[in-house]
Design an enzyme around this catalytic site. Structure first.
Site, PDB file in Angstrom:
ATOM      1  N   GLU A  42      -1.091   0.301 -11.967  1.00 14.23           N
ATOM      2  CA  GLU A  42       0.026   0.089 -12.878  1.00 14.23           C
ATOM      3  C   GLU A  42       0.648  -1.253 -12.486  1.00 14.23           C
ATOM      4  O   GLU A  42       0.988  -1.444 -11.312  1.00 14.23           O
ATOM      5  CB  GLU A  42       1.043   1.222 -12.711  1.00 14.23           C
ATOM      6  CG  GLU A  42       2.136   1.122 -13.741  1.00 14.23           C
ATOM      7  CD  GLU A  42       3.205   2.197 -13.613  1.00 14.23           C
ATOM      8  OE1 GLU A  42       3.024   3.164 -12.850  1.00 14.23           O
ATOM      9  OE2 GLU A  42       4.231   2.029 -14.293  1.00 14.23           O
ATOM     10  N   ARG A 266      -5.021   9.952  -0.086  1.00 14.83           N
ATOM     11  CA  ARG A 266      -4.506   8.590  -0.081  1.00 14.83           C
ATOM     12  C   ARG A 266      -4.367   8.102   1.349  1.00 14.83           C
ATOM     13  O   ARG A 266      -4.273   8.886   2.294  1.00 14.83           O
ATOM     14  CB  ARG A 266      -3.202   8.468  -0.848  1.00 14.83           C
ATOM     15  CG  ARG A 266      -2.017   9.204  -0.257  1.00 14.83           C
ATOM     16  CD  ARG A 266      -0.872   9.305  -1.254  1.00 14.83           C
ATOM     17  NE  ARG A 266      -0.245   8.023  -1.530  1.00 14.83           N
ATOM     18  CZ  ARG A 266      -0.205   7.470  -2.750  1.00 14.83           C
ATOM     19  NH1 ARG A 266      -0.745   8.057  -3.781  1.00 14.83           N
ATOM     20  NH2 ARG A 266       0.412   6.326  -2.926  1.00 14.83           N
ATOM     21  N   LYS A 276       5.279   1.452  -3.988  1.00 16.84           N
ATOM     22  CA  LYS A 276       5.666   0.183  -4.596  1.00 16.84           C
ATOM     23  C   LYS A 276       7.170   0.118  -4.824  1.00 16.84           C
ATOM     24  O   LYS A 276       7.775  -0.947  -4.716  1.00 16.84           O
ATOM     25  CB  LYS A 276       4.913   0.002  -5.919  1.00 16.84           C
ATOM     26  CG  LYS A 276       3.518  -0.549  -5.698  1.00 16.84           C
ATOM     27  CD  LYS A 276       2.819  -0.833  -7.004  1.00 16.84           C
ATOM     28  CE  LYS A 276       2.264   0.436  -7.598  1.00 16.84           C
ATOM     29  NZ  LYS A 276       1.387   0.217  -8.742  1.00 16.84           N
TER      30      LYS A 276
HETATM   31  P1  ATP Z   1       2.559   3.701  -5.299  1.00 21.09           P
HETATM   32  O1  ATP Z   1       2.811   5.185  -5.181  1.00 21.09           O
HETATM   33  O2  ATP Z   1       2.385   2.998  -4.011  1.00 21.09           O
HETATM   34  O3  ATP Z   1       3.494   3.010  -6.203  1.00 21.09           O
HETATM   35  P2  ATP Z   1       0.640   4.185  -7.284  1.00 21.09           P
HETATM   36  O4  ATP Z   1      -0.300   5.291  -7.013  1.00 21.09           O
HETATM   37  O5  ATP Z   1       1.739   4.438  -8.244  1.00 21.09           O
HETATM   38  O6  ATP Z   1       1.122   3.603  -5.923  1.00 21.09           O
HETATM   39  P3  ATP Z   1      -1.087   2.699  -8.963  1.00 21.09           P
HETATM   40  O7  ATP Z   1      -0.917   1.307  -9.394  1.00 21.09           O
HETATM   41  O8  ATP Z   1      -0.914   3.774  -9.950  1.00 21.09           O
HETATM   42  O9  ATP Z   1      -0.118   2.908  -7.742  1.00 21.09           O
HETATM   43  O10 ATP Z   1      -2.465   2.877  -8.194  1.00 21.09           O
HETATM   44  C1  ATP Z   1      -3.699   2.363  -8.598  1.00 21.09           C
HETATM   45  C2  ATP Z   1      -4.779   3.124  -7.900  1.00 21.09           C
HETATM   46  O11 ATP Z   1      -4.650   2.993  -6.495  1.00 21.09           O
HETATM   47  C3  ATP Z   1      -4.702   4.598  -8.216  1.00 21.09           C
HETATM   48  O12 ATP Z   1      -5.995   5.066  -8.490  1.00 21.09           O
HETATM   49  C4  ATP Z   1      -4.147   5.198  -6.967  1.00 21.09           C
HETATM   50  O13 ATP Z   1      -4.602   6.506  -6.796  1.00 21.09           O
HETATM   51  C5  ATP Z   1      -4.665   4.256  -5.877  1.00 21.09           C
HETATM   52  N1  ATP Z   1      -3.780   4.272  -4.719  1.00 21.09           N
HETATM   53  C6  ATP Z   1      -2.457   4.031  -4.701  1.00 21.09           C
HETATM   54  N2  ATP Z   1      -1.954   4.201  -3.470  1.00 21.09           N
HETATM   55  C7  ATP Z   1      -2.994   4.557  -2.673  1.00 21.09           C
HETATM   56  C8  ATP Z   1      -3.129   4.882  -1.291  1.00 21.09           C
HETATM   57  N3  ATP Z   1      -2.083   4.868  -0.470  1.00 21.09           N
HETATM   58  N4  ATP Z   1      -4.356   5.203  -0.832  1.00 21.09           N
HETATM   59  C9  ATP Z   1      -5.417   5.209  -1.645  1.00 21.09           C
HETATM   60  N5  ATP Z   1      -5.360   4.921  -2.951  1.00 21.09           N
HETATM   61  C10 ATP Z   1      -4.168   4.600  -3.471  1.00 21.09           C
HETATM   62 MG    MG Z   2       0.920   5.332 -10.198  1.00 16.43          MG
END
Ligand code: ATP
Ligand code: MG
Length: 563
Positions: A42, A266, A276
């Site tokens: 995102e 994760r 984020k």
């Molecule tokens: P955050 O919670 O840090 O804001 P998010 O999951 O909302 O992260 P996205 O931009 O939606 O962030 O993530 C893009 C991809 O990265 C998704 O497939 C998500 O599952 C993966 N991802 C995000 N954080 C992690 C993590 N800590 N470990 C492994 N994969 C991750």
């Molecule tokens: Mg997300």
């Protein structure tokens, strides 16, 4: 090294569970024997090391099995998204060493998603609900008892079609209505209790501008976007496991290509935060210099800190792919960068906490060029000359006046070797009125110059130095952990993760470095001998050299793990 991906004998790597699924699918001829993954960020912030894990996994699998990986921006939430983030995400993925097959945006599919919503309404599987957000949440209830159906649930198809079209035309204010899937208000899985598909948001979108005032929810957009792109394996983190029935429901209800969602744990690392939202807060409230502050767990922060793409990829491989959550020790990440920089960093001498050393029997007007190896791990990096003279800077900590028995560096009467140069003997010290040492006097033995036949005489210690006359000054930024507790998110009531910030996470020192640093190649990697790995910061200029410490030489992780 032992990882979850190696077998008991620690010899032949075994498959991790996602590879096992893929190999089974390939064997069965599923998806025309071609795998297609995607990385779906995102664009609401910069990527962090957790995303790097997901990138390495998705791109890595496609590479291993001759498949493809799309980059898809999951841009369904216009209030938080921005092109700045889109650009940084692309830069970071490429820097990590990966190239996507196609670049897509969930917003490219808004029109298709809208038609599918109409289809679901026509099939009696979606309805417009006039309840407020609070009422919807309240009626949803708790997992242990059934929820309450909305009074609007059984509207006619015609009324739903008309209202949904008017939602799109902008006739209703934000929050006044939503489109919901008609699934099961008694399901033990809360995500199946008539989830929201669309909400009204009169907000400009960074790509579609003002074309839309209704936006699809993640659960309604994600699976269908995967489907449109022909994704075969939709890999996501564990928290989406409970969303999987819904992912499957939409694909089935719409009778479209049905990718397989697979969840993995994760990445969590101690002494840092990885959401984020929190990283944005650190930036906005200026607790750090920016998204690329070298203390941040962001990819751009790690890059500025001196991490290499290889070290991050190696880290991702080492931690493996698991089904259960755990917390990885930050020292494993440090171990990986140390291993990589040991191979590539050019050696140099720098004194971070200087005191003057004077060789009394070395002529004041004499200068020599000492030969030094640039990188013992890579002969191709060649040799360099280091200027030597009567007055040198050495580290304060390499001298002790009242030295205990096991202190083998300088003290009065003791000999040490100056790296690449001579054996010297400490004779006396000069002090100021407050008793601080301002100069250390030594004598040298001309027959002990490194490389000369007589120079094999052994002394217990070798110290580094920089010639006073030739040294360049540099600002060196020494970073420590940004948080002073292993789990900064775990806080007592009334406190926030910000209360766990380490107030001493940045020390700036004025150092002396070898005179060879006349250029400012950004992000070149150096080992300051005996001190650690450093890189030139992006703010460095010809007149104002700035180095960042990537990591010290001390390796706590290897020690703990006996490797
Ligand atoms: P955050 O919670 O840090 O804001 P998010 O999951 O909302 O992260 P996205 O931009 O939606 O962030 O993530 C893009 C991809 O990265 C998704 O497939 C998500 O599952 C993966 N991802 C995000 N954080 C992690 C993590 N800590 N470990 C492994 N994969 C991750
Ligand atoms: Mg997300």
């Amino acid at each position: 090294m032992v990882t979850e991906n190696t077998n008991e004998n620690n010899i032949k790597p075994t498959l991790h569970f996602i590879e096992a699924i893929i190999e089974e699918d390939l064997k069965n001829g599923k998806n025309n024997k071609q795998i297609h993954t995607r990385f779906p960020p995102e664009p609401n912030g910069y990527l962090h090391i957790g995303h790097a894990k997901s990138i390495c996994l998705n791109f890595g699998l496609a590479k291993k099995y001759n498949g493809k990986t799309n980059l898809r921006f999951d841009d369904t939430n216009p209030t938080k998204e921005d092109v700045e983030y889109v650009d940084s995400i692309k830069e970071d993925i490429q820097w990590l060493g990966f190239q996507w097959d196609k670049e897509f945006y969930a917003s490219d599919y808004f029109e298709q998603l809208y038609s599918w919503a109409i289809q679901l309404i026509n099939d009696g599987k979606a309805y417009v609900d006039d309840l407020s957000q609070e009422e919807i949440s309240k009626n949803r209830g708790v997992p242990t008892s059934p929820g309450k159906e909305s009074p609007y649930r059984n509207r006619s198809i015609e009324e739903n079609l008309e209202l949904f079209q008017r939602m799109r035309l902008g006739e209703f204010p934000d929050g006044s209505r939503v489109l919901r899937a008609k699934i099961d208000m008694t399901s033990p899985n809360m995500h199946m209790r008539d989830p929201i598909m669309y909400r009204i948001l009169h907000t400009e979108h960074h790509r579609t501008g003002n074309t839309w005032c209704i936006y699809p929810m993640y659960d309604y957009a994600h699976g269908q976007s995967d489907s449109i792109e022909g994704i075969t394996h939709s890999i996501c983190t564990l928290e989406f496991e409970v969303h999987r029935p819904l992912y499957d429901w939409f694909c089935e209800a719409l009778k479209i290509h049905h990718p397989q969602q697979i969840e993995f744990a994760r990445l969590n690392i101690n002494y840092t935060v990885m959401s984020k939202r929190k990283l944005l807060q650190l930036v906005q409230e200026k607790h750090v210099m920016g998204w690329d502050d070298p203390r941040m767990p962001t990819i751009c922060g790690l890059r500025r800190r001196g991490y290499t793409p290889e070290s991050i990829r190696n880290f991702a491989d080492t931690i493996g792919v698991a089904k259960r959550e755990n917390i990885i020790d930050i020292s494993l990440l440090e171990f990986c960068v140390r291993e990589d920089l040991n191979k590539r960093a050019l050696r140099t001498m720098a004194v971070l906490d200087p005191v003057k050393l004077i060789i009394d029997n070395y002529p004041g007007d004499k200068e020599e060029a000492m030969t030094a190896v640039n990188n013992p791990e890579n002969p191709d990096d060649g040799m360099r000359n280091v200027p030597f003279a009567r007055e040198l800077w050495i580290e304060k900590t390499d001298f002790l006046e009242d030295a205990p028995k096991n202190f083998f560096r300088l003290t009065i009467g003791r000999e040490v070797r100056l790296k690449y140069a001579y054996i010297i003997k400490c004779e006396s010290v000069d002090k100021d009125d407050n008793g601080n040492i301002i100069a250390i006097h030594c004598t040298y033995d001309p027959l002990t110059r490194s490389g000369m036949p007589e120079s094999n005489r052994k002394v217990k210690s070798t110290i580094h130095w920089v010639s006073v006359k030739h040294a360049k000054t540099a600002e060196v930024r020494l970073f420590d952990r940004l948080f002073n507790v292993p789990e900064p998110d775990e806080v007592e009531e009334g406190k926030t993760f910000l209360d766990n910030l380490n107030p001493d996470s940045l020390h700036i020192v004025n150092a002396y470095v070898e005179p060879k640093f006349i250029r400012t190649e950004k992000l070149s990697h150096y080992q300051f001998e005996r001190l650690g790995y450093f890189c030139i910061d992006k703010e460095s200029t010809v007149d104002n050299l700035i180095f960042n410490r990537t990591v010290t030489l001390k390796d706590t992780w290897a020690k703990i793990n006996n490797i």
